[in-house]
Design a protein around this motif. Structure first.
Motif, PDB file in Angstrom:
ATOM      1  N   ARG A   2      -0.389  -1.305  -4.421  1.00  0.00           N
ATOM      2  CA  ARG A   2      -0.246  -0.691  -3.192  1.00  0.00           C
ATOM      3  C   ARG A   2      -0.455  -2.016  -2.132  1.00  0.00           C
ATOM      4  O   ARG A   2      -1.509  -2.324  -2.082  1.00  0.00           O
ATOM      5  CB  ARG A   2      -1.097   0.417  -2.905  1.00  0.00           C
ATOM      6  N   LEU A   3       0.441  -2.112  -1.424  1.00  0.00           N
ATOM      7  CA  LEU A   3       0.327  -2.951  -0.290  1.00  0.00           C
ATOM      8  C   LEU A   3       0.034  -2.317   0.798  1.00  0.00           C
ATOM      9  O   LEU A   3       0.416  -1.113   1.074  1.00  0.00           O
ATOM     10  CB  LEU A   3       1.712  -3.830  -0.086  1.00  0.00           C
ATOM     11  N   SER A   4      -0.786  -3.151   1.750  1.00  0.00           N
ATOM     12  CA  SER A   4      -1.346  -2.458   3.060  1.00  0.00           C
ATOM     13  C   SER A   4      -0.875  -3.214   4.182  1.00  0.00           C
ATOM     14  O   SER A   4      -0.810  -4.498   4.013  1.00  0.00           O
ATOM     15  CB  SER A   4      -2.862  -2.427   3.099  1.00  0.00           C
ATOM     16  N   CYS A   5      -0.742  -2.856   5.512  1.00  0.00           N
ATOM     17  CA  CYS A   5      -0.242  -3.534   6.342  1.00  0.00           C
ATOM     18  C   CYS A   5      -0.966  -3.024   7.440  1.00  0.00           C
ATOM     19  O   CYS A   5      -0.689  -1.820   8.273  1.00  0.00           O
ATOM     20  CB  CYS A   5       1.474  -3.206   6.945  1.00  0.00           C
ATOM     21  N   ALA A   6      -1.991  -3.737   7.858  1.00  0.00           N
ATOM     22  CA  ALA A   6      -3.075  -3.279   8.927  1.00  0.00           C
ATOM     23  C   ALA A   6      -2.584  -3.728  10.298  1.00  0.00           C
ATOM     24  O   ALA A   6      -2.290  -4.959  10.525  1.00  0.00           O
ATOM     25  CB  ALA A   6      -4.462  -3.920   8.664  1.00  0.00           C
ATOM     26  N   ASN A  26      -4.316   2.784  11.613  1.00  0.00           N
ATOM     27  CA  ASN A  26      -3.406   1.779  12.375  1.00  0.00           C
ATOM     28  C   ASN A  26      -2.882   0.968  10.782  1.00  0.00           C
ATOM     29  O   ASN A  26      -2.607  -0.243  10.949  1.00  0.00           O
ATOM     30  CB  ASN A  26      -3.976   0.633  13.056  1.00  0.00           C
ATOM     31  N   THR A  27      -2.456   1.741   9.716  1.00  0.00           N
ATOM     32  CA  THR A  27      -2.259   0.901   8.667  1.00  0.00           C
ATOM     33  C   THR A  27      -0.741   1.798   8.031  1.00  0.00           C
ATOM     34  O   THR A  27      -0.777   2.958   7.923  1.00  0.00           O
ATOM     35  CB  THR A  27      -3.071   1.106   7.491  1.00  0.00           C
ATOM     36  N   VAL A  28       0.026   0.819   7.536  1.00  0.00           N
ATOM     37  CA  VAL A  28       1.406   1.481   6.886  1.00  0.00           C
ATOM     38  C   VAL A  28       1.148   0.851   5.246  1.00  0.00           C
ATOM     39  O   VAL A  28       0.631  -0.020   5.039  1.00  0.00           O
ATOM     40  CB  VAL A  28       2.574   0.893   7.444  1.00  0.00           C
ATOM     41  N   TYR A  29       1.392   1.913   4.218  1.00  0.00           N
ATOM     42  CA  TYR A  29       1.094   1.446   2.775  1.00  0.00           C
ATOM     43  C   TYR A  29       2.772   1.340   2.339  1.00  0.00           C
ATOM     44  O   TYR A  29       3.505   2.052   2.714  1.00  0.00           O
ATOM     45  CB  TYR A  29       0.454   2.425   2.293  1.00  0.00           C
ATOM     46  N   LEU A  30       2.686   0.611   1.221  1.00  0.00           N
ATOM     47  CA  LEU A  30       3.694   0.604   0.103  1.00  0.00           C
ATOM     48  C   LEU A  30       3.390   0.705  -1.010  1.00  0.00           C
ATOM     49  O   LEU A  30       2.821  -0.206  -1.661  1.00  0.00           O
ATOM     50  CB  LEU A  30       4.507  -0.562   0.510  1.00  0.00           C
ATOM     51  N   GLN A  31       3.687   2.019  -1.661  1.00  0.00           N
ATOM     52  CA  GLN A  31       3.187   2.062  -3.102  1.00  0.00           C
ATOM     53  C   GLN A  31       4.214   1.793  -3.823  1.00  0.00           C
ATOM     54  O   GLN A  31       5.562   2.220  -3.820  1.00  0.00           O
ATOM     55  CB  GLN A  31       2.835   3.636  -3.204  1.00  0.00           C
TER      56      GLN A  31
END
Length: 122
Positions: free
Chosen positions: A19-23, A77-82
């Motif tokens: 799982r990637l996170s984009c803060a 304030n985060t978008v995830y890429l599972q």
């Protein structure tokens, strides 16, 4: 303006998940659409997935559809890429990007993170 920082990359085996996170920084992050892109050595940057500012719309590249899921948590304030069922061909540097528009072209996004490496071994 918004600043983005990706995290969550690593070395995994084929079939594993990450799982990637984009803060993001900035109080208006909820106003931005966010896209994930990736770039493998010798290849052009390619679209992976995008999510609208409201979170009600998502869009995926055919190569990841059914395996990857994009989501957002504006309170964090985060978008995830599972990323599930990873394949060696998913190996790349993954970038998140944000802007007011919502699209699959890298040129539509003005704000970019530094990227996080994902390596999938066979």
């Amino acid at each position: 303006q918004v600043q983005l920082v990706e995290s969550g990359g690593g070395l995994v085996q084929a079939g594993d998940s990450l799982r990637l996170s984009c803060a993001a920084s900035g109080r208006t992050f909820s106003s931005y659409a966010v896209g994930w892109f990736r770039q493998a050595p010798g290849n052009e940057r390619e679209f992976v997935a995008a999510i609208s500012s409201s979170g009600s719309s998502t869009y995926y590249a055919d190569s990841v559809k059914g395996r990857f899921t994009i989501s957002r948590d504006d309170a964090k304030n985060t978008v995830y890429l599972q990323m599930d069922s990873l394949k060696p061909e998913d190996t790349a540097v993954y970038y998140c990007a944000a802007d007011y528009g919502y699209g699959s072209s890298w040129s539509e996004y003005n704000y970019w993170g530094q990227g996080t490496q994902v390596t999938v071994s066979s």
